[in-house]
Design a protein around this motif. Structure first.
Motif, short mmCIF file in Angstrom:
data_model
loop_
_atom_site.label_atom_id
_atom_site.label_comp_id
_atom_site.label_asym_id
_atom_site.label_seq_id
_atom_site.Cartn_x
_atom_site.Cartn_y
_atom_site.Cartn_z
N ALA A 29 0.88 -1.23 -0.14
CA ALA A 29 0.15 -0.05 -0.09
C ALA A 29 0.81 1.24 0.13
O ALA A 29 0.21 2.43 -0.40
N GLY A 30 2.11 1.30 0.51
CA GLY A 30 2.85 2.59 0.76
C GLY A 30 3.41 3.21 -0.90
O GLY A 30 3.75 4.09 -0.93
N ILE A 31 3.09 2.22 -1.75
CA ILE A 31 3.41 2.84 -2.99
C ILE A 31 2.36 3.65 -3.65
O ILE A 31 2.48 4.21 -4.88
N SER A 32 1.20 3.41 -3.12
CA SER A 32 -0.01 4.43 -3.46
C SER A 32 -0.27 5.54 -2.78
O SER A 32 -1.22 6.32 -2.82
N THR A 33 0.46 5.60 -1.33
CA THR A 33 -0.33 6.69 -0.52
C THR A 33 -0.07 8.28 -1.21
O THR A 33 -0.89 9.07 -1.18
N SER A 34 1.09 8.30 -2.26
CA SER A 34 1.00 9.55 -2.89
C SER A 34 -0.07 9.77 -3.85
O SER A 34 0.02 10.73 -4.26
N ALA A 35 -0.62 8.75 -4.08
CA ALA A 35 -1.71 8.98 -4.94
C ALA A 35 -3.07 9.34 -4.23
O ALA A 35 -4.00 9.54 -4.94
N GLY A 36 -2.83 9.21 -3.05
CA GLY A 36 -4.02 9.60 -2.17
C GLY A 36 -4.95 8.70 -1.56
O GLY A 36 -6.08 8.76 -0.94
N GLU A 81 -14.44 4.04 -0.50
CA GLU A 81 -13.14 4.79 -0.61
C GLU A 81 -12.02 4.07 -1.31
O GLU A 81 -11.18 4.67 -1.91
N LEU A 82 -12.05 2.64 -1.13
CA LEU A 82 -11.20 1.80 -1.87
C LEU A 82 -11.41 1.72 -3.47
O LEU A 82 -10.42 1.01 -4.10
N TYR A 83 -12.61 1.63 -3.85
CA TYR A 83 -12.83 1.33 -5.07
C TYR A 83 -12.19 2.12 -6.06
O TYR A 83 -11.92 3.40 -6.03
N PRO A 84 -11.41 1.20 -7.10
CA PRO A 84 -10.45 2.00 -8.17
C PRO A 84 -11.55 3.01 -8.97
O PRO A 84 -12.67 3.08 -9.08
N GLY A 85 -10.50 4.00 -9.58
CA GLY A 85 -11.22 4.73 -10.55
C GLY A 85 -10.92 6.22 -10.40
O GLY A 85 -11.00 6.90 -11.37
N ASN A 86 -10.53 6.75 -9.20
CA ASN A 86 -10.61 8.01 -8.87
C ASN A 86 -9.08 8.37 -9.00
O ASN A 86 -8.76 9.47 -8.24
N TYR A 87 -8.19 7.38 -9.02
CA TYR A 87 -6.68 7.85 -8.56
C TYR A 87 -5.74 7.48 -9.81
O TYR A 87 -5.83 6.80 -10.72
N ARG A 88 -4.58 8.28 -9.86
CA ARG A 88 -3.80 8.12 -10.85
C ARG A 88 -2.51 7.46 -10.41
O ARG A 88 -1.81 7.68 -9.12
N PRO A 89 -1.55 6.70 -11.13
CA PRO A 89 -0.36 5.98 -10.69
C PRO A 89 0.30 7.03 -10.24
O PRO A 89 0.44 8.06 -10.78
N THR A 90 1.16 6.44 -9.41
CA THR A 90 2.64 7.21 -8.75
C THR A 90 3.60 7.15 -9.71
O THR A 90 3.60 6.07 -10.61
N ILE A 91 4.80 7.89 -9.48
CA ILE A 91 5.97 7.57 -10.27
C ILE A 91 6.72 6.21 -10.06
O ILE A 91 7.39 5.58 -10.77
N THR A 92 6.28 5.62 -8.72
CA THR A 92 6.72 4.70 -8.40
C THR A 92 6.11 3.47 -9.13
O THR A 92 6.72 2.41 -9.78
N PHE A 109 4.96 -8.70 -7.90
CA PHE A 109 4.10 -9.31 -6.76
C PHE A 109 3.48 -8.04 -6.34
O PHE A 109 4.26 -7.29 -5.35
N THR A 110 2.21 -8.03 -6.26
CA THR A 110 1.46 -6.57 -5.60
C THR A 110 0.64 -7.38 -4.52
O THR A 110 -0.31 -8.27 -4.68
N GLN A 111 0.44 -6.73 -3.22
CA GLN A 111 -0.63 -6.83 -2.43
C GLN A 111 -1.85 -5.77 -2.71
O GLN A 111 -2.86 -5.89 -1.81
N ASN A 112 -1.53 -5.14 -3.56
CA ASN A 112 -2.39 -3.82 -3.70
C ASN A 112 -3.88 -4.07 -4.52
O ASN A 112 -3.59 -4.98 -5.44
N ILE A 113 -5.01 -3.68 -4.25
CA ILE A 113 -6.35 -3.93 -4.73
C ILE A 113 -6.65 -2.77 -5.58
O ILE A 113 -7.97 -2.60 -6.14
N ASP A 114 -5.89 -1.79 -5.85
CA ASP A 114 -6.02 -0.40 -6.39
C ASP A 114 -5.99 -0.41 -8.19
O ASP A 114 -6.30 0.42 -8.56
N CYS A 115 -5.40 -1.46 -8.41
CA CYS A 115 -5.29 -1.76 -9.89
C CYS A 115 -4.48 -0.67 -10.52
O CYS A 115 -4.21 -0.45 -11.83
N LEU A 116 -3.52 0.15 -10.04
CA LEU A 116 -2.90 1.08 -10.44
C LEU A 116 -1.57 0.70 -11.07
O LEU A 116 -1.20 1.55 -11.93
N GLU A 117 -1.12 -0.45 -10.81
CA GLU A 117 0.04 -0.93 -11.54
C GLU A 117 -0.35 -1.12 -13.06
O GLU A 117 0.33 -0.86 -13.98
N ARG A 118 -1.65 -1.73 -13.33
CA ARG A 118 -2.16 -1.95 -14.59
C ARG A 118 -2.32 -0.62 -15.35
O ARG A 118 -2.04 -0.60 -16.66
#
Ligand code: OAD
Length: 272
Positions: A29-36, A81-92, A109-118
């Motif tokens: 989750a730490g790679i998505s905190t700067s995405a909000g 709040e967790l549902y994907p769609g409103n966030y932009r991928p980070t530089i990470t 290997f990701t534990q994240n459910i935000d789909c931002l890597e895709r």
């Protein structure tokens, strides 16, 4: 032990290798905190520190399958709040995409459910979503799939959807992995891959949930493991070739890209 500069040189060498180098990346989750998107365990900003309003017996109950069976509403309250769609991928995220573009990404290997890597352009077949995602949903009893549109509506309305088979009437939940549930088959099919890695990069995770937390220890002794994280976790740092890049991961990947001579490329990829 090695430095960021040495890892940068190594990345460049892996890119040049005739037989492309193999980098394994493990994220949380730490790679998505700067995405909000909040992480789970950071002391004041993490999700688990902010669930008092849900009146849970303990914070992780919101993702516990036994608790969900008896009281699914807290999860659906949070799902909005967790549902994907409103966030932009980070530089990470873009950094992982860059590794793929360089043809040196063996697996993410990701534990994240935000789909931002895709969303950042890492292809499906390079991603192991170890804790599932919001991409599918089904009945927890008979496993019958549930339509995406229905789920989107239910989450918007904070309503608990029921199995499409009226005779079953079981609770429906997104196929994210709850405590007490098995990880997806793709995790077990790929879990030996870290043994084949030339380099391992761990970012934005507390490495506190098994079996995911065991992945870095599968790397061979001579494979450098780089931890880019706010805090030291998971015993990374205990091996001679481990590298600690403590602090914000966006800053960390910029440092690494700079050392590899890829910084401009990375910034351009992220800005697109
Ligand atoms: P955690 O919240 O446990 O850990 C996030 C880690 O990232 C912590 O070590 C933070 O210090 C670090 N961090 C936060 N922001 C950062 C930043 N900008 N730069 C660098 N590091 C940062 O999240 P996960 O390890 O992903 O499972 O949690 C693992 C699992 O526990 C999740 O997949 C979730 C949760 O319960 C389920 O819901 C099934």
């Amino acid at each position: 032990s090695r430095s960021v500069e040495a890892v940068g040189r190594m990345l460049k060498a892996l890119e040049k290798k005739e037989e492309k180098g193999r980098v394994v990346v493990m994220t949380g989750a730490g790679i998505s905190t700067s995405a909000g998107i909040p992480d789970f365990r950071s002391p004041t900003t993490g999700l688990y520190a902010n669930l008092a309003r849900l009146r849970l017996p303990y914070a992780e109950a919101v993702f516990d399958i036994a608790y969900f069976r008896s009281n699914p509403l807290p999860f659906y309250t949070l799902a909005q709040e967790l549902y994907p769609g409103n966030y932009r991928p980070t530089i990470t995220h873009s950094f992982v995409r860059l590794l793929h573009d360089k043809r040196i990404l063996l697996k993410l290997f990701t534990q994240n459910i935000d789909c931002l890597e895709r969303e950042a352009g890492v292809p499906d077949d390079k991603i192991v979503e170890a804790h599932g995602s919001f991409a599918r949903q089904s009945c927890i009893e008979c496993k019958t799939p549930y339509p995406q549109e229905g789920m989107r509506e239910a989450i918007r309305e904070k309503r608990v959807p029921r199995c499409v088979d009226a005779a079953c009437n079981g609770l429906v939940k997104p196929e994210i992995v709850f405590f007490g549930e098995q990880l997806p088959r793709e995790f077990f099919e790929n879990r030996e891959l870290p043994r084949e890695a030339d380099l391992c990069i761990v970012m934005g995770t507390s490495l506190s949930v098994q079996p995911f937390a065991g992945l870095p220890s599968l790397c061979r002794e001579e494979t450098p493991r780089v931890l880019i994280n706010m805090e030291q976790v998971g015993g990374i740092g205990s091996r001679a070739d481990d590298v600690l890049v403590l602090g914000d991961c966006d800053a960390g990947v910029r440092k690494l890209a700079e050392a590899a001579g890829w910084l401009e490329e990375l910034e351009a990829l992220w800005a697109r």
